[in-house]
Design a protein around this motif. Sequence first.
Motif, PDB file in Angstrom:
ATOM      1  N   ASP A 172      12.093  32.645  39.405  1.00 52.71           N
ATOM      2  CA  ASP A 172      11.348  31.900  38.393  1.00 52.71           C
ATOM      3  C   ASP A 172       9.858  31.895  38.738  1.00 52.71           C
ATOM      4  O   ASP A 172       9.478  32.038  39.893  1.00 52.71           O
ATOM      5  CB  ASP A 172      11.875  30.470  38.306  1.00 52.71           C
ATOM      6  CG  ASP A 172      11.427  29.763  37.040  1.00 52.71           C
ATOM      7  OD1 ASP A 172      10.831  30.434  36.167  1.00 52.71           O
ATOM      8  OD2 ASP A 172      11.664  28.547  36.916  1.00 52.71           O
ATOM      9  N   GLU A 173       9.024  31.701  37.713  1.00 56.36           N
ATOM     10  CA  GLU A 173       7.561  31.723  37.865  1.00 56.36           C
ATOM     11  C   GLU A 173       7.080  33.025  38.495  1.00 56.36           C
ATOM     12  O   GLU A 173       6.126  33.054  39.273  1.00 56.36           O
ATOM     13  CB  GLU A 173       7.086  30.525  38.697  1.00 56.36           C
ATOM     14  CG  GLU A 173       7.291  29.185  38.024  1.00 56.36           C
ATOM     15  CD  GLU A 173       6.744  28.041  38.850  1.00 56.36           C
ATOM     16  OE1 GLU A 173       6.598  28.213  40.083  1.00 56.36           O
ATOM     17  OE2 GLU A 173       6.471  26.970  38.279  1.00 56.36           O
TER      18      GLU A 173
ATOM     19  N   ALA B 239       9.363  23.993  40.940  1.00 62.24           N
ATOM     20  CA  ALA B 239      10.244  24.816  40.106  1.00 62.24           C
ATOM     21  C   ALA B 239      11.533  25.153  40.841  1.00 62.24           C
ATOM     22  O   ALA B 239      12.601  25.264  40.220  1.00 62.24           O
ATOM     23  CB  ALA B 239       9.517  26.093  39.687  1.00 62.24           C
TER      24      ALA B 239
ATOM     25  N   ALA C 216      11.796  30.497  43.377  1.00 62.60           N
ATOM     26  CA  ALA C 216      10.688  30.240  42.463  1.00 62.60           C
ATOM     27  C   ALA C 216       9.398  30.303  43.260  1.00 62.60           C
ATOM     28  O   ALA C 216       9.408  30.243  44.501  1.00 62.60           O
ATOM     29  CB  ALA C 216      10.828  28.885  41.776  1.00 62.60           C
TER      30      ALA C 216
ATOM     31  N   THR D  51      14.540  27.429  32.033  1.00 63.81           N
ATOM     32  CA  THR D  51      15.251  26.932  33.205  1.00 63.81           C
ATOM     33  C   THR D  51      16.721  26.702  32.892  1.00 63.81           C
ATOM     34  O   THR D  51      17.600  26.971  33.722  1.00 63.81           O
ATOM     35  CB  THR D  51      14.604  25.628  33.698  1.00 63.81           C
ATOM     36  OG1 THR D  51      13.226  25.868  33.999  1.00 63.81           O
ATOM     37  CG2 THR D  51      15.297  25.119  34.944  1.00 63.81           C
TER      38      THR D  51
END
Length: 315
Positions: free
Chosen positions: A86-87, A37, A32, A11
């Motif tokens: 993200d993720e 997140a 995300a 992150t």
Amino acid sequence: MPVEEAGGRKTFLLSLLLAFVRKEKDIAGAVAFSGIAATLLAGGRTAHSAFKLPLDLSRSDSATCNISKGTGQGHVLKTGKLIVWDEATMSHRNAFHAFDKILQDLRGSSAIMGGATVVLAGDFRQTLPIVTHGTPADQMNDCLKNSYPWHHVEKFSLTTNMRSHIHDDLSAGQFANKLLQIGDGKVPEDPTTGLIIIACGQIVNSPDELLSKVYPNIQQNFKDKDWLAHRAILASRDDVIQKLNVTIQKQLPLEEYTYKSIDYIHNDDEVVQYPIEFLNSIQTPDLQAHNLILKVCALIILIRNIDAPRLCNGA
């Protein structure tokens, strides 16, 4: 695509990339898979919200993003210098197919992702796409690795656990290495049960003994935030945690406050079928219990953010 173990400061790296692009007065988008997140990234949103993705991506392989060229979201995707996701390992493969199509359309390019720079971040050792009543094979079929954009991904790995490295915590480093071994399938299974047995910690005989080991002298230490921050109890079921929370909270030597939910039926014809007592007894994972019992200095976790982005991590 940065792929890392937990604590590798992924992150932090994504935030630096976003800040660098925005410093040059260019547009950088951050999304995300989950809302938690997304709050960790400056200007972050969930992928479903930012790209107008269908809620159930598993129903159709021809899913599309509901974004028009003349909208503000369309302008951001068309002119953006960088898009961070993200993720990504938790997202359904059809989400990337739909995202690739909308970028090609908005940017007028047949190149992968319309020629845009897209950073996908995540760890395949963590949660894969959730498939209702699905098998491991179904999860692999819906995974990012089974999508055609994956063949164009250049992979970068963050392998140093920065949490243990910065704080010089040997136990944290050993725990992180054990997690990596489990994720890589290097820990042997029990031949009879098929379970992975991890020998760590101490065995206790009762919940009361567990509480006394994790929170010794809580009546004197409960106001120390640093002391509480280094202690936690994990369980596989919410009802177990709720019972432990009630037991711990009763040990705090302060006045107790009870807040009750307001349950009612909109349709008067259904009042007899669904009495208030029945509504008060309903407990689901996504709803708070009817009785919310609090004490001053007792820590609570915000599980539903109804005032984003003001109420988020660090509030």
